[in-house]
Each structure stands twice: as C-alpha cells, then as structure tokens.
Motif scaffolding. Structure first.
Motif, PDB file in Angstrom:
ATOM      1  N   LEU A   1      71.932  56.325  27.877  1.00 41.91           N
ATOM      2  CA  LEU A   1      72.785  56.205  29.125  1.00 41.91           C
ATOM      3  C   LEU A   1      74.241  56.943  28.435  1.00 41.91           C
ATOM      4  N   PHE A   2      74.641  57.690  29.558  1.00 38.14           N
ATOM      5  CA  PHE A   2      76.012  58.457  29.332  1.00 38.14           C
ATOM      6  C   PHE A   2      77.002  57.775  30.027  1.00 38.14           C
ATOM      7  N   ILE A   3      78.064  57.339  29.537  1.00 39.24           N
ATOM      8  CA  ILE A   3      79.217  56.773  30.439  1.00 39.24           C
ATOM      9  C   ILE A   3      80.033  58.066  30.693  1.00 39.24           C
ATOM     10  N   TRP A   4      80.195  58.233  32.070  1.00 40.32           N
ATOM     11  CA  TRP A   4      80.803  59.453  32.336  1.00 40.32           C
ATOM     12  C   TRP A   4      82.108  59.178  33.272  1.00 40.32           C
ATOM     13  N   ASP A   5      82.776  60.122  33.702  1.00 44.61           N
ATOM     14  CA  ASP A   5      84.011  59.872  34.435  1.00 44.61           C
ATOM     15  C   ASP A   5      83.828  59.414  35.558  1.00 44.61           C
ATOM     16  N   ASP A   6      82.721  59.671  36.342  1.00 49.19           N
ATOM     17  CA  ASP A   6      82.741  59.235  37.814  1.00 49.19           C
ATOM     18  C   ASP A   6      82.048  57.806  37.877  1.00 49.19           C
ATOM     19  N   ASP A   7      81.834  57.270  36.650  1.00 48.56           N
ATOM     20  CA  ASP A   7      81.232  55.972  36.787  1.00 48.56           C
ATOM     21  C   ASP A   7      82.292  54.882  37.216  1.00 48.56           C
ATOM     22  N   ASP A   8      81.462  54.002  38.234  1.00 52.51           N
ATOM     23  CA  ASP A   8      82.332  52.993  38.426  1.00 52.51           C
ATOM     24  C   ASP A   8      82.448  51.924  37.231  1.00 52.51           C
ATOM     25  N   SER A   9      83.595  52.029  36.654  1.00 54.54           N
ATOM     26  CA  SER A   9      83.613  51.139  35.413  1.00 54.54           C
ATOM     27  C   SER A   9      83.415  49.665  35.774  1.00 54.54           C
ATOM     28  N   GLN A  10      83.959  49.258  36.662  1.00 51.74           N
ATOM     29  CA  GLN A  10      83.918  47.756  37.125  1.00 51.74           C
ATOM     30  C   GLN A  10      82.261  47.285  37.146  1.00 51.74           C
ATOM     31  N   SER A  11      81.401  48.033  37.922  1.00 49.81           N
ATOM     32  CA  SER A  11      80.299  47.594  37.853  1.00 49.81           C
ATOM     33  C   SER A  11      79.260  48.054  36.623  1.00 49.81           C
ATOM     34  N   TRP A  12      79.764  48.692  35.805  1.00 50.09           N
ATOM     35  CA  TRP A  12      78.768  49.501  34.749  1.00 50.09           C
ATOM     36  C   TRP A  12      78.051  48.382  34.053  1.00 50.09           C
ATOM     37  N   PHE A  13      78.687  47.306  33.646  1.00 48.88           N
ATOM     38  CA  PHE A  13      77.965  46.277  32.631  1.00 48.88           C
ATOM     39  C   PHE A  13      76.912  45.447  33.610  1.00 48.88           C
ATOM     40  N   PRO A  14      77.469  45.240  34.971  1.00 49.18           N
ATOM     41  CA  PRO A  14      76.538  44.318  35.571  1.00 49.18           C
ATOM     42  C   PRO A  14      75.158  45.356  36.024  1.00 49.18           C
ATOM     43  N   ARG A  15      75.464  46.396  36.284  1.00 50.89           N
ATOM     44  CA  ARG A  15      74.220  47.219  36.667  1.00 50.89           C
ATOM     45  C   ARG A  15      73.504  47.180  35.296  1.00 50.89           C
ATOM     46  N   LEU A  16      73.968  47.515  34.088  1.00 54.35           N
ATOM     47  CA  LEU A  16      73.139  47.568  32.940  1.00 54.35           C
ATOM     48  C   LEU A  16      72.305  46.318  32.866  1.00 54.35           C
TER      49      LEU A  16
ATOM     50  N   VAL B   1      88.112  58.139  26.408  1.00 58.18           N
ATOM     51  CA  VAL B   1      88.691  56.722  26.155  1.00 58.18           C
ATOM     52  C   VAL B   1      89.332  56.111  27.653  1.00 58.18           C
ATOM     53  N   GLU B   2      89.649  56.871  28.441  1.00 61.31           N
ATOM     54  CA  GLU B   2      90.441  56.592  30.000  1.00 61.31           C
ATOM     55  C   GLU B   2      89.206  55.970  30.550  1.00 61.31           C
ATOM     56  N   ASN B   3      87.976  56.358  30.505  1.00 60.20           N
ATOM     57  CA  ASN B   3      87.034  55.673  31.155  1.00 60.20           C
ATOM     58  C   ASN B   3      86.239  54.505  30.604  1.00 60.20           C
ATOM     59  N   MET B   4      86.923  53.345  30.279  1.00 65.02           N
ATOM     60  CA  MET B   4      86.299  52.524  29.564  1.00 65.02           C
ATOM     61  C   MET B   4      85.563  51.370  30.518  1.00 65.02           C
ATOM     62  N   PRO B   5      84.426  51.138  30.476  1.00 64.80           N
ATOM     63  CA  PRO B   5      83.794  50.242  31.375  1.00 64.80           C
ATOM     64  C   PRO B   5      84.441  48.753  30.802  1.00 64.80           C
ATOM     65  N   TYR B   6      84.644  47.751  31.634  1.00 65.44           N
ATOM     66  CA  TYR B   6      84.847  46.529  31.249  1.00 65.44           C
ATOM     67  C   TYR B   6      84.344  45.345  32.006  1.00 65.44           C
ATOM     68  N   VAL B   7      84.335  44.390  31.037  1.00 63.01           N
ATOM     69  CA  VAL B   7      83.515  43.106  31.562  1.00 63.01           C
ATOM     70  C   VAL B   7      84.483  42.195  32.430  1.00 63.01           C
ATOM     71  N   GLN B   8      83.872  41.890  33.555  1.00 59.62           N
ATOM     72  CA  GLN B   8      84.678  40.893  34.449  1.00 59.62           C
ATOM     73  C   GLN B   8      84.386  39.732  33.900  1.00 59.62           C
ATOM     74  N   HIS B   9      85.366  38.587  33.901  1.00 57.75           N
ATOM     75  CA  HIS B   9      85.153  37.440  33.378  1.00 57.75           C
ATOM     76  C   HIS B   9      84.112  36.345  34.245  1.00 57.75           C
ATOM     77  N   GLU B  10      84.233  37.081  35.723  1.00 58.71           N
ATOM     78  CA  GLU B  10      83.358  36.188  36.409  1.00 58.71           C
ATOM     79  C   GLU B  10      81.999  36.466  36.268  1.00 58.71           C
ATOM     80  N   PHE B  11      82.055  37.615  35.817  1.00 55.94           N
ATOM     81  CA  PHE B  11      80.331  37.947  35.636  1.00 55.94           C
ATOM     82  C   PHE B  11      79.874  37.231  34.549  1.00 55.94           C
TER      83      PHE B  11
END
Lengths: 163, 488
Positions: free
Chosen positions: B322-337, B358-368
């Motif tokens: 998987l490639f993390i790319w600029d257009d990715d929705d970084s909020q939903s990246w981890f839930p989708r994976l 570096v700019e486009n870092m997916p992050y983990v939502q704590h609720e998740f």
C-alpha cells in the motif's frame, strides 16, 4: 457397482506371480482395463492381471490409492506423481510403463514416459546408450552414415567421448 | 513380461525391448532434435522417431543455418504426408527476421493447409518477430486459416491488417499476445471466435483498450493475465471479467480500470497498481467485491487505494503493498486498513507500506482505538515492512499500525542499502530507538504500549547469518535490520 449399492466395494487383483492384492474399486477403475471388467460384470471374484508382477502391481496400487485420494486439482496430482516417481530407478520405471500400458492408465503412462524422456533430454548418444544399456550394433560406417543423415541434431549436444 | 530373458541378459537394452507404442510415448516428450538423435542408438532405434505421432520444431534450439531449419521441417512434414503417417500434434516455434520473411512465409503458406489435410488435431504455433527493437511485422495472413490451432503465441507482430470474415480458431485453448499492435475490433473478433480458450495472456498490447469477458462466450477460461507496464500510455484501459471458471487472474499495470465479478473457482488473484471501479458508475471505487471465493489461495494487491473487501475470502496467503499518497483521507486511513486486515485475517498476511511524505501523515483517532469490540481487535499477521523516508514519520506510523495489527516480524526500510549509508543508517536507527524509549518513559498515551512487554532491536550479520542485539552507539549495523516486538 459400488456407486449403486452405496458401500465401498473392494476388488481383488492377482499378479502374474500369484500375489493377491485388495484395492478399493473407486481407485482401481483408474485403469480402463479394470473398469471395463467391472462394467462387464467380470470383477466378482479375483481379477487376474497376467502381464504385471507382484512388485510392480504393489507399486501401481500405491499410486492408484494416492492419486484417487486427491480431489480434482491438476497441480496437486502432478506434484503427487512427481514425488511418487522421484525415487524410482529405470528398471522400475520400465516395469511401470509396461503395466500402465497394459492396465490402460494414461495418466501414469504419461508421467512415466515423460520421466524416462527427461533422462534422455539433450544427452549424447553415448550417454544414452550407457544409461540404458543399449548395445550399439551398427558398424562404424553405418553409424557414421546415420549421423550424417541427421547432422543437424548433433549441434549443441552435451559432448561425450563416444558421441 | 520378459523377466527370464532379462535376467539372462542382465539389464541390457531393456528400453529397446519396449513396444513401439510405448517408445513413441517416451519420444513424445522430446524435442525433434532429441527424438531424431535416437536413430543413432542402435539398429532397432533407427526408425522409431520417424513414426511418432507428433513433431516438435523450434528454431530457438536450432544451431545451424535457419534456411536449413525450414527445409528440415518441410522435408519431415512431407515425409509424414507422403507415407500417410498419423500426425496428431505439430508444434512449431519460429522467428521472423527481416531477411527471412521472403523464405519463411511461403513455407507457412504451404504447411498450414497441409496440416489440415493431414488431420492434425493439435497445432501449436509460436511466432516471434525479430526486426529489431521497434519494428514489427504483420502476422502472415495464412495463420488465420489454421483450423487446428491449439496454442497461438505471437510476439512483436501487428494484427492490424484485414482479417477474414470467419476465424476458424474453434480449438484454440491458449492465446498469448506479447508486444503486439492490435486493433480493438480485430481483438474482439478473435476472442469471440475461440470458445475453448482456457488461457489468455496479453502483455504490452498496443491498441487494446477494452477487454470484456463473459461466461456465455468463454465457458472454459481458467487463466487470465494482462500486463501493461508502459507508463506513458495515454488512454485508459478497461477490463471487465464475469467468468466463474477462472482460477487465476493477474492484472498488472497503470491506468487500468478493473471490474471483476464471480470468484467461485478463483485460486489466485493478483492486482498490481490497478484502479478498481464499479460497473455502473464512472467513479473510481475502493470496493473490490470479493463475495464468494471459497478456493482462493493467494491474494496480491498493490495500489494507492486500500481496497475494501465485502466478505472474507478463505485464502491462505495475502500480500498487500500500500502506498500512502497525498490525496488519501488521512483520518480514515487506519480504520480502512483495519477493515481490510480483518477481512483477510484467515490468511498469512504480509503488509508492505510505502510512505514518502511528511505532510500527509495518517493518524489514529482515539475513539477508534478505544471503541474496542471484536472489529477493532488487532489482527495477527506475518510480516510488516515499512518503507519511509523519515524516522520522524516512522514512529507515529508504527504507533497506528500496532493499534490494528500484531506483526510477527517488522522490517523498517527507510534508507537505501549500501556501504556508504551505513553511518547515517546507524544514526537514524539510534534516533528511532531514542524516540521509542522517550515515548515509553513519558508514558505517552499509545495503546499498543500497554500490550508490549518488551522491545528489542536486533541487527542481522549477513556474513555470520545471525541476528545480534543492536547496541545503539557501539555496533556497526549491517545491511539488514529488523526488530521484534514481543506482545504480551
């Protein structure tokens, strides 16, 4: 037939040196020769196989049981066949190919034939003669004439002293 | 069985005693050269080869003059024809070169009708055009008359000229086109004339934009391969497959839109860099609808989008790139994976992640993370490989990944391998280690640390083939390094 009664039927096969073997009908009918006997209703007692000796028949039955236990998956069947033949010497392979021919088992026939062919692939005439104990009954002149006729087939063959 | 005789003579000439039918079967598996050469073995072998029911000629194996090759094929075929010998299979592999066309094409013109009159059941034909790297030549038109074709392999040929109204490839089982120019219309016509195809292989086919395969036309298709690595190709290609008999699908290339339905017999699915879309919309979709794939053994996917799989296939092995790319929705990246890993959790999963921004870092939502429940439980998997430019991004990425998966091996790659990188690699690794230590000591609120009993970094000594504990300052690091999290 077994399929009609619902219980597995066992057949008794007799080799030409009078050894008896039991084998499930479902495995034995891989042989078209045996299948025809079963279909003709001749399989009630002992099935005599006059052209197969006990040692070879035991080996063929191992193959029948092994291959019929594998579901319809050509790759798995192929790897079973490769493994089954991997440790067989030429004498055994020759017995097997004759038995497979007599029993009309095309899959075993092809596998053994291919295995023997593999040994001959890209090998010099001298090498093949030695490997299979083939006696050269050509005179040197005759041999040279045959070679000359098919000169093109001798390019790029593994070299050998008496090629 | 000639047992008694055999014992008298030792093992001599056992093979020569085999019946001719069996010898033919053995020779069946040999090339023409090997088969003909057996005539020199002994007198009894002299004519065994020339009645075997198959011929197998390849000018690849042929070491002498190419014109000589043509005349040998011609003579042999003529011999079979004149003597009325049974010829069931004919295999011809031939290359066309500029100087050679004028001699080889007339031979093809002669042989192909001859094969039909001789009643050949299986004709396998490979034509490779060698006109230099860029030039191709038109397929000799006589090929369109070959009724007994079982396999047709064409390389560097043009299929753009006029083709006959009826293409008689009713027995064709294997069609392989590589580096060919083909008009869409001609392609459609050819494949719709081949009802028995089991294998299709299309690689770098210029002019081919759409492949639409349906059950009613191809009831026997088992293997489908489409490869297009030409990045500069302008047009988009579409592949739609709706055939339940397929066992392997391999699609590899960019700008290819894929829609596959029905996976009943599918064993292996390989999708590289493709775009998945829904049949009824032009929108790109992340939904790869694998509904019912009870026989799937291998799943490979690489791409920009994380595919979502509607139901869990039963595969043994999954490989995801998987490639993390600029257009990715970084909020939903981890839930989708996480969803994808859950769908594949029955298999041995290898996950390979590339992150170079570096700019486009997916992050983990704590609720998740805190949500708990079975759906968010970390999934056990085999390998996790990370490719990242910066140590800074590696730590939070690992953080997120450890919330959703439990890899047995983690293999971070963030620098190019090579002796000149050793020093900086060691520095980066030290930095990484310190950052982890710091997080642990500061009690930063990262869930995975609760589960983590111990963490060690080991380096691989490639000369001694052993893993060694990595000492931050002192050890020289060799080419590979990995660390093993030990989850409690």
């Amino acid at each position: 037939m077994a399929a009609e009664t619902g219980t597995p039927t066992t057949l008794t096969l007799k080799s030409n040196d009078d050894e008896l073997f039991s084998v499930a009908e479902s495995a034995a009918i891989l042989s078209v020769t045996i299948r025809n006997m079963v279909e003709d209703g001749c399989a009630g007692g002992v099935i005599p196989l006059d052209n197969v000796d006990g040692k070879t028949l035991a080996s063929v039955i191992t193959y029948m049981n092994g291959i019929s236990a594998i579901p319809a998956d050509e790759e798995k069947k192929k790897s079973y066949r490769d493994k089954f033949l991997s440790d067989k010497d030429f004498e055994t392979l020759a017995d097997m190919v004759l038995a497979a021919n007599y029993l009309n088992m095309s899959c075993l026939m092809d596998a053994v034939s291919a295995k023997i062919a593999q040994v001959m692939e890209k090998k010099s005439v001298g090498w093949v003669r030695r490997k299979f104990g083939i006696e050269n009954d050509y005179t040197p002149e005759e041999e040279a004439a045959v070679k000359e006729e098919h000169k093109w087939t001798f390019e790029g063959v593994e070299t050998d002293d008496d090629n | 069985m000639k047992k008694a005789k055999r014992e008298d003579e030792g093992n001599n000439s056992r093979i020569s005693d085999l019946p001719k039918d069996i010898l033919h079967r053995i020779l069946y598996f040999l090339s023409q050269e090997d088969a003909v050469r057996t005539s020199v073995l002994s007198k009894s072998w002299r004519y065994v080869w020339c009645t075997r029911p198959n011929l197998d000629f390849s000018d690849n194996n042929f070491k002498g003059n190419k014109n000589n090759f043509l005349s040998i094929v011609d003579k042999t075929l003529q011999l079979y024809c004149d003597q009325n010998l049974c010829l069931e299979e004919f295999h011809l592999s031939i290359s066309l070169t500029y100087h050679w066309d004028c001699t080889s094409v007339p031979f093809l013109d002669k042989w192909i009708p001859l094969l039909a009159t001789m009643g050949v059941k299986k004709f396998r034909l490979s034509i490779v055009s060698n006109h230099g790297s860029r030039m191709t030549r038109n397929l000799p038109s006589v090929v369109y008359k070959a009724e007994s074709l079982n396999l047709l392999r064409l390389e560097r040929c043009n299929l753009v000229q006029y083709i006959p109204e009826n293409i008689p490839f009713v027995r064709l089982q294997v069609l392989r086109l590589q580096t060919v120019s083909i008009e869409q219309q001609i392609f459609d016509k050819i494949i719709s004339s081949c009802p028995l195809l089991t294998t299709m292989w299309f690689q770098e086919c210029k002019g081919l934009t759409t492949i639409k395969l349906e059950t009613k036309l191809h009831k026997h298709l088992k293997h489908f391969t489409f490869i297009s690595n030409d990045r500069y190709i302008e047009e988009k290609r579409c592949i739609e497959i709706d055939i339940p008999t397929l066992e392997t699908i391999r699609i590899n290339g960019s700008k290819i839109r894929v829609n596959i339905r029905k996976f009943g017999n599918l064993k292996s699915l390989i999708l590289k860099r493709v775009e998945i879309y829904n049949i009824n919309s032009i929108e790109l979709s992340d939904r790869l609808l694998i509904d019912d794939a009870p026989n799937m053994e291998y799943f490979y996917y690489s791409g920009l989008l994380i595919p979502s799989i509607s139901s869990a296939p039963n595969c043994r092995e999954s490989y995801l790139k998987l490639f993390i790319w600029d257009d990715d929705d970084s909020q939903s990246w981890f839930p989708r994976l996480s969803k994808l890993l859950h769908a594949l959790r029955g298999s041995e999963i290898s996950l390979n992640i590339f992150h170079h921004s570096v700019e486009n870092m997916p992050y983990v939502q704590h609720e998740f993370i805190d949500g708990g429940g079975d759906n968010n439980k970390p999934v056990a998997m085999e390998h996790l490989r990370l490719s990242s430019d910066h140590v800074r991004s590696l730590v939070p990425l690992l953080n997120g990944l450890f919330c959703i998966c439990r890899p047995r091996n983690v293999d971070p790659k963030w620098l190019e391998v090579g002796p000149e990188y050793k020093e900086s690699e060691r520095k980066e690794l030290s930095e990484f280690w310190f950052e982890i230590q710091e997080m642990k000591e500061s009690g930063s609120r990262e869930i995975w640390q609760d589960d983590l009993e111990d963490l060690t970094i080991e380096s691989f000594d490639s000369s001694r083939k052993i893993w060694q504990p990595f000492l931050v300052q002192a050890t020289r690091l060799s080419e590979e390094s990995a660390f093993f999290p030990d989850f409690g």
